[in-house]
Design a protein around this motif. Structure first.
Motif, mmCIF file in Angstrom:
data_model
loop_
_atom_site.group_PDB
_atom_site.id
_atom_site.type_symbol
_atom_site.label_atom_id
_atom_site.label_comp_id
_atom_site.label_asym_id
_atom_site.label_seq_id
_atom_site.Cartn_x
_atom_site.Cartn_y
_atom_site.Cartn_z
ATOM 1 N N ALA A 27 -79.591 -23.387 -27.713
ATOM 2 C CA ALA A 27 -78.225 -22.775 -27.279
ATOM 3 C C ALA A 27 -78.406 -21.714 -26.056
ATOM 4 N N MET A 28 -79.497 -20.917 -26.205
ATOM 5 C CA MET A 28 -79.673 -20.139 -25.058
ATOM 6 C C MET A 28 -80.052 -20.881 -23.855
ATOM 7 N N ASN A 29 -80.786 -21.701 -23.855
ATOM 8 C CA ASN A 29 -81.397 -22.403 -22.758
ATOM 9 C C ASN A 29 -80.316 -23.225 -22.086
ATOM 10 N N SER A 30 -79.409 -23.547 -22.855
ATOM 11 C CA SER A 30 -78.363 -24.389 -22.365
ATOM 12 C C SER A 30 -77.142 -23.477 -21.704
ATOM 13 N N ASP A 31 -77.380 -22.304 -21.907
ATOM 14 C CA ASP A 31 -76.003 -21.195 -21.496
ATOM 15 C C ASP A 31 -76.213 -20.931 -19.850
ATOM 16 N N ALA A 32 -75.196 -21.335 -19.414
ATOM 17 C CA ALA A 32 -75.017 -21.095 -17.902
ATOM 18 C C ALA A 32 -75.429 -19.781 -17.544
ATOM 19 N N ARG A 33 -75.083 -18.579 -18.277
ATOM 20 C CA ARG A 33 -75.009 -17.395 -17.951
ATOM 21 C C ARG A 33 -76.741 -16.933 -18.017
ATOM 22 N N VAL A 34 -77.332 -17.355 -19.014
ATOM 23 C CA VAL A 34 -78.553 -16.991 -19.331
ATOM 24 C C VAL A 34 -79.508 -17.726 -18.213
ATOM 25 N N MET A 35 -79.216 -18.990 -17.826
ATOM 26 C CA MET A 35 -79.900 -19.812 -17.140
ATOM 27 C C MET A 35 -79.363 -19.853 -15.355
ATOM 28 N N GLU A 36 -78.729 -18.743 -15.188
ATOM 29 C CA GLU A 36 -78.065 -18.800 -13.878
ATOM 30 C C GLU A 36 -79.181 -18.580 -12.658
ATOM 31 N N PHE A 37 -80.399 -18.075 -13.023
ATOM 32 C CA PHE A 37 -81.445 -18.050 -12.067
ATOM 33 C C PHE A 37 -82.652 -19.096 -12.260
ATOM 34 N N PHE A 38 -82.321 -20.255 -13.046
ATOM 35 C CA PHE A 38 -83.489 -21.039 -13.180
ATOM 36 C C PHE A 38 -82.730 -22.511 -12.471
ATOM 37 N N SER A 39 -83.461 -23.473 -12.345
ATOM 38 C CA SER A 39 -83.048 -24.522 -11.203
ATOM 39 C C SER A 39 -82.204 -25.377 -12.094
ATOM 40 N N VAL A 40 -82.407 -25.538 -13.432
ATOM 41 C CA VAL A 40 -81.434 -26.101 -14.346
ATOM 42 C C VAL A 40 -81.258 -25.637 -15.722
ATOM 43 N N PRO A 41 -80.381 -25.662 -16.378
ATOM 44 C CA PRO A 41 -80.357 -25.354 -17.962
ATOM 45 C C PRO A 41 -81.214 -26.411 -18.619
ATOM 46 N N LEU A 42 -81.837 -26.172 -19.875
ATOM 47 C CA LEU A 42 -82.738 -26.783 -20.685
ATOM 48 C C LEU A 42 -81.915 -27.960 -21.483
ATOM 49 N N SER A 43 -82.562 -28.861 -21.348
ATOM 50 C CA SER A 43 -81.926 -30.011 -22.495
ATOM 51 C C SER A 43 -82.652 -29.710 -23.868
ATOM 52 N N ARG A 44 -81.952 -29.945 -25.009
ATOM 53 C CA ARG A 44 -82.605 -29.709 -26.415
ATOM 54 C C ARG A 44 -84.156 -30.112 -26.422
ATOM 55 N N ASP A 45 -84.367 -31.393 -25.948
ATOM 56 C CA ASP A 45 -85.714 -31.739 -25.854
ATOM 57 C C ASP A 45 -86.588 -30.903 -25.085
ATOM 58 N N ALA A 46 -86.259 -30.440 -23.913
ATOM 59 C CA ALA A 46 -86.925 -29.571 -22.970
ATOM 60 C C ALA A 46 -86.961 -28.004 -23.494
ATOM 61 N N SER A 47 -86.034 -27.644 -24.298
ATOM 62 C CA SER A 47 -86.182 -26.409 -25.040
ATOM 63 C C SER A 47 -86.922 -26.380 -26.081
ATOM 64 N N ASP A 48 -87.072 -27.501 -26.976
ATOM 65 C CA ASP A 48 -87.914 -27.532 -28.032
ATOM 66 C C ASP A 48 -89.347 -27.626 -27.704
ATOM 67 N N ALA A 49 -89.500 -28.361 -26.565
ATOM 68 C CA ALA A 49 -91.070 -28.566 -25.987
ATOM 69 C C ALA A 49 -91.360 -27.118 -25.468
ATOM 70 N N MET A 50 -90.651 -26.261 -24.773
ATOM 71 C CA MET A 50 -90.997 -25.123 -24.391
ATOM 72 C C MET A 50 -91.392 -23.778 -25.566
ATOM 73 N N ALA A 51 -90.331 -24.150 -26.817
ATOM 74 C CA ALA A 51 -90.805 -23.457 -27.792
ATOM 75 C C ALA A 51 -92.116 -23.836 -28.407
ATOM 76 N N GLU A 52 -92.310 -25.158 -28.475
ATOM 77 C CA GLU A 52 -93.704 -25.730 -29.043
ATOM 78 C C GLU A 52 -94.967 -25.173 -27.987
ATOM 79 N N ARG A 53 -94.608 -25.163 -26.822
ATOM 80 C CA ARG A 53 -95.715 -24.509 -25.883
ATOM 81 C C ARG A 53 -96.115 -23.222 -26.238
ATOM 82 N N CYS A 54 -95.257 -22.295 -26.351
ATOM 83 C CA CYS A 54 -95.016 -21.062 -26.548
ATOM 84 C C CYS A 54 -95.831 -20.756 -27.977
ATOM 85 N N GLN A 55 -95.370 -21.538 -29.040
ATOM 86 C CA GLN A 55 -96.099 -21.448 -30.223
ATOM 87 C C GLN A 55 -97.475 -21.777 -30.288
#
Length: 188
Positions: A27-55
């Motif tokens: 939800a955070m990664n698809s929020d336009a306010r949070v992602m204003e300075f990123f190229s694109v908001p993250l899809s659920r799959d991309a967000s999950d993949a990022m969390a998995e990389r961090c973990q």
């Protein structure tokens, strides 16, 4: 380093990621306010993949971009921590301090509080000689956090290698915090 590192501050708990973090992280990664300075908001799959990389990086090193939990409510607030960026950056190798918080947690000082704890860990436990941070030139909120942390801006800017050419987000500024400056600031 062995074992997972978790850090508590007065109001926050920096910890390993949990499966239950995936939904609020997405939800955070698809929020336009949070992602204003990123190229694109993250899809659920991309967000999950990022969390998995961090973990996975925390599992490997014991530290990284920790999930941030508000201690009073146990609410997931985002992430803050240390990361070894891609070697394509002109200032690599390095360790960066980074953060991304859900909009409802902005304006409470959480980014500075958690980043200070991550910096303390980086300098006092890992004995890093320097920690950096960077953002697009338009991200004045993150620049303000870097400056509140006592980081110093490099005179030169650089093009972020993952941001498409021609994007207004490509040009970035770099902030540095040498261990000696951290020590002097911590003593004052």
């Amino acid at each position: 380093m062995t074992g997972l590192i978790e850090i508590d501050t007065a109001r926050l708990h920096l910890r390993q990621w949990r499966t239950s973090d995936r939904e609020p992280f997405s939800a955070m990664n698809s929020d336009a306010r949070v992602m204003e300075f990123f190229s694109v908001p993250l899809s659920r799959d991309a967000s999950d993949a990022m969390a998995e990389r961090c973990q996975g990086l925390i599992d490997q090193r014991g530290w990284g971009l920790w999930a941030v939990e508000v201690r009073q409510s146990s609410a997931f607030a985002g992430f803050v921590g240390l990361h070894v960026p891609d070697p394509a950056f002109p200032f690599s190798p390095c360790v960066e301090v980074g953060w991304r918080l859900a909009f409802q947690h902005w304006g409470k000082g959480y980014a500075c509080e958690a980043a200070r704890a991550a910096l303390r860990f980086g300098f006092e436990t890992l004995a890093l000689p320097e920690i950096v941070s960077f953002t697009t030139l338009r991200n004045i909120r993150s620049i303000a956090v870097m400056e509140r942390l006592g980081m110093l801006r490099d005179a030169d800017t650089f093009d972020h290698p993952s941001v498409p050419a021609g994007s207004s987000l490509r040009e970035h500024c770099l902030y540095r915090l040498p261990r000696g400056r951290w020590s002097a600031l911590a003593e004052s």
